[in-house]
Design a protein around this motif. Structure first.
Motif, short mmCIF file in Angstrom:
data_model
loop_
_atom_site.label_atom_id
_atom_site.label_comp_id
_atom_site.label_asym_id
_atom_site.label_seq_id
_atom_site.Cartn_x
_atom_site.Cartn_y
_atom_site.Cartn_z
N VAL A 1 0.87 -1.18 0.00
CA VAL A 1 0.00 0.00 0.00
C VAL A 1 0.91 1.23 0.00
CG1 VAL A 1 -1.81 1.28 1.20
CG2 VAL A 1 -1.78 -1.23 1.32
N ASN A 2 0.82 2.05 -1.01
CA ASN A 2 1.73 3.19 -1.15
C ASN A 2 1.64 4.14 0.03
OD1 ASN A 2 3.64 4.78 -2.82
ND2 ASN A 2 1.96 6.27 -2.81
N GLU A 3 0.45 4.30 0.61
CA GLU A 3 0.27 5.22 1.73
C GLU A 3 1.06 4.79 2.98
OE1 GLU A 3 -2.09 4.31 -0.28
OE2 GLU A 3 -2.72 6.23 -1.14
N LEU A 4 1.46 3.53 3.04
CA LEU A 4 2.23 3.04 4.18
C LEU A 4 3.71 3.40 4.08
CD1 LEU A 4 0.58 -0.45 4.80
CD2 LEU A 4 0.28 1.67 6.11
N SER A 5 4.06 4.24 3.11
CA SER A 5 5.42 4.76 3.02
C SER A 5 5.77 5.61 4.24
CB SER A 5 5.61 5.58 1.74
OG SER A 5 4.73 6.71 1.73
N ILE A 6 4.77 5.94 5.06
CA ILE A 6 5.02 6.68 6.30
C ILE A 6 5.96 5.91 7.22
CG2 ILE A 6 2.88 8.01 6.32
CD1 ILE A 6 1.62 5.88 8.03
N TYR A 7 6.01 4.58 7.07
CA TYR A 7 6.89 3.77 7.92
C TYR A 7 8.29 3.62 7.32
CZ TYR A 7 2.76 2.66 10.61
OH TYR A 7 1.64 2.76 11.41
N PHE A 8 8.50 4.22 6.16
CA PHE A 8 9.81 4.19 5.50
C PHE A 8 10.42 5.59 5.47
CE2 PHE A 8 12.47 4.46 1.69
CZ PHE A 8 13.38 3.44 1.94
N ASP A 9 9.75 6.52 4.85
CA ASP A 9 10.18 7.91 4.81
C ASP A 9 8.95 8.80 4.85
OD1 ASP A 9 11.39 10.33 4.51
OD2 ASP A 9 12.24 9.96 2.54
N PRO A 10 8.61 9.35 6.02
CA PRO A 10 7.33 10.04 6.18
C PRO A 10 7.29 11.49 5.70
CG PRO A 10 8.51 10.04 8.25
CD PRO A 10 9.35 9.25 7.28
N PHE A 11 8.40 12.04 5.21
CA PHE A 11 8.41 13.47 4.89
C PHE A 11 7.36 13.83 3.84
CE2 PHE A 11 9.79 17.17 2.46
CZ PHE A 11 10.04 18.08 3.46
N TYR A 12 7.36 13.15 2.71
CA TYR A 12 6.40 13.47 1.66
C TYR A 12 4.95 13.24 2.10
CZ TYR A 12 3.80 13.38 -2.71
OH TYR A 12 2.88 13.60 -3.67
N PRO A 13 4.61 12.11 2.72
CA PRO A 13 3.22 11.94 3.18
C PRO A 13 2.77 13.03 4.14
CG PRO A 13 4.35 9.83 3.19
CD PRO A 13 5.39 10.88 2.92
N ILE A 14 3.70 13.53 4.98
CA ILE A 14 3.32 14.57 5.94
C ILE A 14 3.04 15.89 5.25
CG2 ILE A 14 4.16 15.98 7.86
CD1 ILE A 14 5.56 13.52 8.95
N VAL A 15 3.95 16.33 4.36
CA VAL A 15 3.71 17.61 3.69
C VAL A 15 2.49 17.52 2.79
CG1 VAL A 15 6.12 18.36 3.80
CG2 VAL A 15 5.35 17.04 1.83
N ARG A 16 2.23 16.34 2.26
CA ARG A 16 1.02 16.17 1.45
C ARG A 16 -0.23 16.25 2.32
NH1 ARG A 16 -0.20 11.09 -2.67
NH2 ARG A 16 -2.12 11.95 -3.58
N ALA A 17 -0.17 15.66 3.53
CA ALA A 17 -1.31 15.72 4.45
C ALA A 17 -1.57 17.14 4.91
CB ALA A 17 -1.05 14.82 5.65
N LEU A 18 -0.53 17.98 4.97
CA LEU A 18 -0.67 19.37 5.40
C LEU A 18 -1.00 20.31 4.26
CD1 LEU A 18 2.31 19.65 7.91
CD2 LEU A 18 -0.13 19.53 8.46
N SER A 19 -1.04 19.81 3.03
CA SER A 19 -1.36 20.65 1.88
C SER A 19 -2.83 21.04 1.91
CB SER A 19 -1.04 19.91 0.58
OG SER A 19 -1.91 18.81 0.41
N PRO A 20 -3.23 22.07 1.15
CA PRO A 20 -4.64 22.49 1.16
C PRO A 20 -5.62 21.38 0.79
CG PRO A 20 -3.26 24.15 0.12
CD PRO A 20 -2.38 22.97 0.36
N ASP A 21 -5.21 20.47 -0.10
CA ASP A 21 -6.10 19.38 -0.50
C ASP A 21 -6.18 18.28 0.56
OD1 ASP A 21 -6.60 20.67 -2.88
OD2 ASP A 21 -4.99 19.64 -3.95
N GLY A 22 -5.16 18.23 1.42
CA GLY A 22 -5.14 17.22 2.46
C GLY A 22 -4.90 15.82 1.90
#
Length: 254
Positions: A205-226
Motif C-alpha cells: 500500500v503506497n500510503e504506508l510509506s510513512i513507515y519508511f520515509d514520512p516526509f512526503y506523506p506529511i507535507v502532502r497531508a498538510l497541503s490544502p487538498d489534504g
C-alpha cells in the motif's frame, strides 16, 4: 505507575546506546542544516525546490533526516528496549515487581514515547531558532501544494504541525516495533524484519510509506487538498499494531 515509568526513562537515558544514537543524530542534523545553509535551496527528492528562509527551513531540514530517524535510529532504540531484555532473560527479574503485565508493557511504551517526543520537540525548537539566526528572513510562506502565501504566525503553526505529525508517525513506528518484538525478540533479527517490512509495506500500500520515509506523506497531508488516506492508514495501522502487541504480550511466556 509513575515510578515504573520513571524507572524505564532512567533505563533508556542512562545507557551508552542513547548517547551514541543521539550523537549520531545531532551530527547528521548539523551536517544537513549546514548543507542547506551553504546551498540556499531546499530540494525535494520527489521533485521541485524552494529558496530557503527562516519560515520554511525548520521543517524542510527534516527532508534529509526523516528517513534516517524512522528507518534506523528509532527502530534500533525500540528493539533494544522492547526485545533485548526479553531475549536476554533480564526481563524475567523485572516482572517480579508488583505490577500487572499490562502496566509493565504500557510503562515501557510510554517511556519510549516520551523519548521520541523529547527528540522531536528539541529538533523543532532548535531548528526554528537556528533558522531565525542563520537564514534570510521572510514575512510570508507558500505552503507545499498551495499558491497563496501566508503570514509568519501561520507559517510557525505549519512548522509545529509538521513536527507534531512527524512525532505521531514515530509513535506509530514504535507500536510497529512493539508488535514485531513480541514475535521476534532477538534485537538484530527484529531490526531486519522491521527494515524489510517497512520497504515491503510500500509495495503493498503506497500510503504506508510513512513507515519508511514520512516526509512526503506529511507535507502532502498538510497541503490544502489534504490526504484522507494518510489519516486512515496511519491511525488504522497504529490501532492494529497496538492491539496485536498487547494481546500477544498478555499471553506470552517471558
Amino acid at each position: 505507575m509513575f515510578g515504573l515509568w520513571l524507572s524505564e526513562m532512567e533505563r533508556i537515558w542512562k545507557r551508552k546506546q542513547m548517547l551514541v544514537l543521539g550523537g549520531i543524530y545531532w551530527l547528521l542534523w548539523i551536517f544537513n542544516t549546514s548543507m542547506l545553509y551553504s546551498s540556499g535551496w531546499g530540494d525535494y527528492r520527489f521533485g521541485g525546490r524552494e529558496l530557503l528562509h527562516d519560515l520554511n527551513t525548520p521543517w524542510f531540514a527534516m527532508e534529509g533526516i526523516s528517513l534516517l530517524l524512522v528507518l534506523a535510529i528509532f527502530p534500533i532504540l525500540f528493539v533494544d528496549h522492547l526485545g533485548g531484555e526479553t531475549f536476554s532473560g533480564a526481563y524475567r527479574l523485572y516482572m517480579l515487581r508488583a505490577y500487572s503485565r499490562f502496566q509493565l508493557w504500557l510503562a515501557k511504551l510510554l517511556a519510549l514515547a516520551a523519548t521520541v517526543l523529547i527528540f522531536v520537540g528539541a529538533t523543532c525548537f532548535i531548528s526554528i531558532v537556528c533558522a531565525r539566526l542563520f537564514f534570510p528572513h521572510s514575512e510570508t510562506l507558500v505552503k507545499y501544494g498551495a499558491t497563496e502565501p501566508v503570514g509568519s504566525a501561520e507559517a510557525l503553526w505549519y512548522t509545529v504541525a509538521f513536527y507534531l505529525l512527524f512525532a505521531l508517525v514515530c509513535l506509530a513506528k514504535l507500536l510497529m516495533c512493539s508488535m514485531v518484538c513480541q514475535f521476534v525478540p532477538r534485537p538484530l533479527v527484529a531490526f531486519i524484519v522491521l527494515f524489510v517490512g517497512s520497504i515491503a509495506m510500500i509495495y503493498a500500500v503506497n500510503e504506508l510509506s510513512i513507515y519508511f520515509d514520512p516526509f512526503y506523506p506529511i507535507v502532502r497531508a498538510l497541503s490544502p487538498d489534504g490526504s484522507p488516506k494518510f489519516w486512515f492508514y496511519l491511525l488504522g495501522s497504529m490501532a492494529a499494531f497496538a492491539a496485536v502487541s498487547l494481546l500477544r504480550w498478555q499471553r506470552k511466556i517471558v
